[in-house]
Scaffold this active site. Structure first.
Site, short mmCIF file in Angstrom:
data_model
loop_
_atom_site.label_atom_id
_atom_site.label_comp_id
_atom_site.label_asym_id
_atom_site.label_seq_id
_atom_site.Cartn_x
_atom_site.Cartn_y
_atom_site.Cartn_z
N ASP A 146 0.83 -1.21 0.00
CA ASP A 146 0.00 0.00 0.00
C ASP A 146 0.86 1.26 0.00
OD1 ASP A 146 -2.29 1.51 0.06
OD2 ASP A 146 -2.74 1.14 2.17
N ASN A 149 -10.74 -2.69 -6.11
CA ASN A 149 -9.95 -1.74 -6.93
C ASN A 149 -10.62 -1.38 -8.26
OD1 ASN A 149 -6.69 -3.00 -5.85
ND2 ASN A 149 -7.85 -1.22 -5.11
C1 FPP Z 1 -1.86 0.32 -3.35
O1 FPP Z 1 -1.39 1.64 -3.46
C2 FPP Z 1 -1.45 -0.49 -4.45
C3 FPP Z 1 -2.27 -1.07 -5.38
C4 FPP Z 1 -3.72 -0.94 -5.41
C5 FPP Z 1 -1.75 -1.85 -6.45
C6 FPP Z 1 -0.45 -2.53 -6.16
C7 FPP Z 1 0.21 -2.64 -7.43
C8 FPP Z 1 1.53 -2.63 -7.66
C9 FPP Z 1 2.60 -2.64 -6.63
C10 FPP Z 1 2.00 -2.59 -9.02
C11 FPP Z 1 1.28 -3.50 -9.92
C12 FPP Z 1 1.62 -4.90 -9.67
C13 FPP Z 1 1.91 -5.73 -10.66
C14 FPP Z 1 2.18 -7.15 -10.32
C15 FPP Z 1 2.01 -5.27 -12.04
P1 FPP Z 1 -2.47 2.77 -3.51
O2 FPP Z 1 -2.65 3.18 -4.93
O3 FPP Z 1 -3.71 2.34 -2.81
O4 FPP Z 1 -1.74 3.89 -2.72
P2 FPP Z 1 -2.44 5.03 -1.83
O5 FPP Z 1 -3.13 4.32 -0.70
O6 FPP Z 1 -1.27 5.83 -1.38
O7 FPP Z 1 -3.36 5.77 -2.73
#
Ligand code: FPP
Length: 250
Positions: A22, A71
């Protein structure tokens, strides 16, 4: 193995580590990037480093939350870009997986992902299926409550058809109907970015997992942060409902 700090006990490495990656969006904002995608892109680099470091230290299963059922509610452009990132990452990372003898696996309703993602995912899973050092599981379109609902439906159908009796249902039957049927339950669950939530991740499987929360945002999560989490894990006593004295006498 030379890069593993000597205060980490290699005989007590968690067999299965699950991660909620996250903080990508907040990282991008903090760095002054205009789009959250930059955070996801650097998040992929963090994942590559952590997967490699996990294999190096002897973790056998690493399961990461890459895309949840919730998501899909993000802005359409971000969902589309995340799917594109998944396709390009899978294509690019095959070499890293092969070099580190990592088998790629997935959990979740992947049949609802864009066809291109499904194709790429299946190709990389197939190409790495004989790798034995570590299994990297991507949770994609995964939600724990949906997983439990699906398991209940399948088990009920088996009872209704006479294939199984309701009294046959025990914990191992439920385990066998989860997406994670062929992998052990996580020993350690890590969530980055200072949030203290489980967010519908592996609810059944983490009943006895040690939980580790860190304020570090996922793109900044490095090998030494993984080592810190393992040190904390090794400093805890896992009692599984028993007393401390019982654990220490065995
Ligand atoms: C959370 O950060 C992360 C995600 C919803 C996606 C995780 C994805 C990756 C690490 C990259 C993609 C993975 C692959 C395997 C291609 P957030 O966007 O919720 O962060 P925030 O809470 O700061 O908004």
């Amino acid at each position: 193995m030379s890069e593993v700090p000597n205060d980490i006990d290699l005989s007590r490495i968690p067999k299965h580590v699950a991660i909620i990656m996250d903080g990508n969006g907040r990282w991008a904002k903090k760095q002054g990037f205009l789009t959250r995608m930059r955070g996801h892109e650097i998040g992929v680099e963090a994942l590559r480093d952590i997967a490699t470091a996990s294999a190096e230290i002897g973790i056998e299963y690493l399961t990461v939350y890459a895309f949840s059922t919730e998501n899909w509610n993000r802005p359409k452009a971000e969902v589309g870009a995340l799917m594109e990132l998944l396709v390009s990452t899978l294509g690019k990372e095959l070499d890293t997986l092969q070099k580190n003898e990592i088998r790629l696996n997935s959990i979740g309703q992947t049949d609802a992902l864009p066809k291109k993602c499904q194709r790429e995912l299946n190709e990389v899973k197939d190409a790495t299926r004989n790798n034995k050092r570590m299994t990297l599981t991507l949770a994609l379109n995964y939600g724990a409550k949906t997983e439990i609902v699906n398991a209940v439906q399948t088990i009920s159908e088996k009872v209704a058809s006479g294939e199984m009796k309701s009294t046959d249902i025990d914990e191992s039957v439920i385990d066998q109907h989860m997406f994670t049927a062929d992998i052990p339950h996580p020993d350690l669950l890590i969530r980055t970015s200072g949030e203290y939530r489980i967010s519908n991740y592996l609810l059944w499987q983490i009943a006895y997992s040690e939980l580790y929360f860190t304020p570090v945002l996922w793109p900044d999560f490095k090998k030494h942060d993984l080592h810190d989490a393992i040190r904390t894990y090794q400093g805890r006593e896992r009692r599984f409902g028993k007393t401390s004295e019982q654990i220490q006498s065995t």
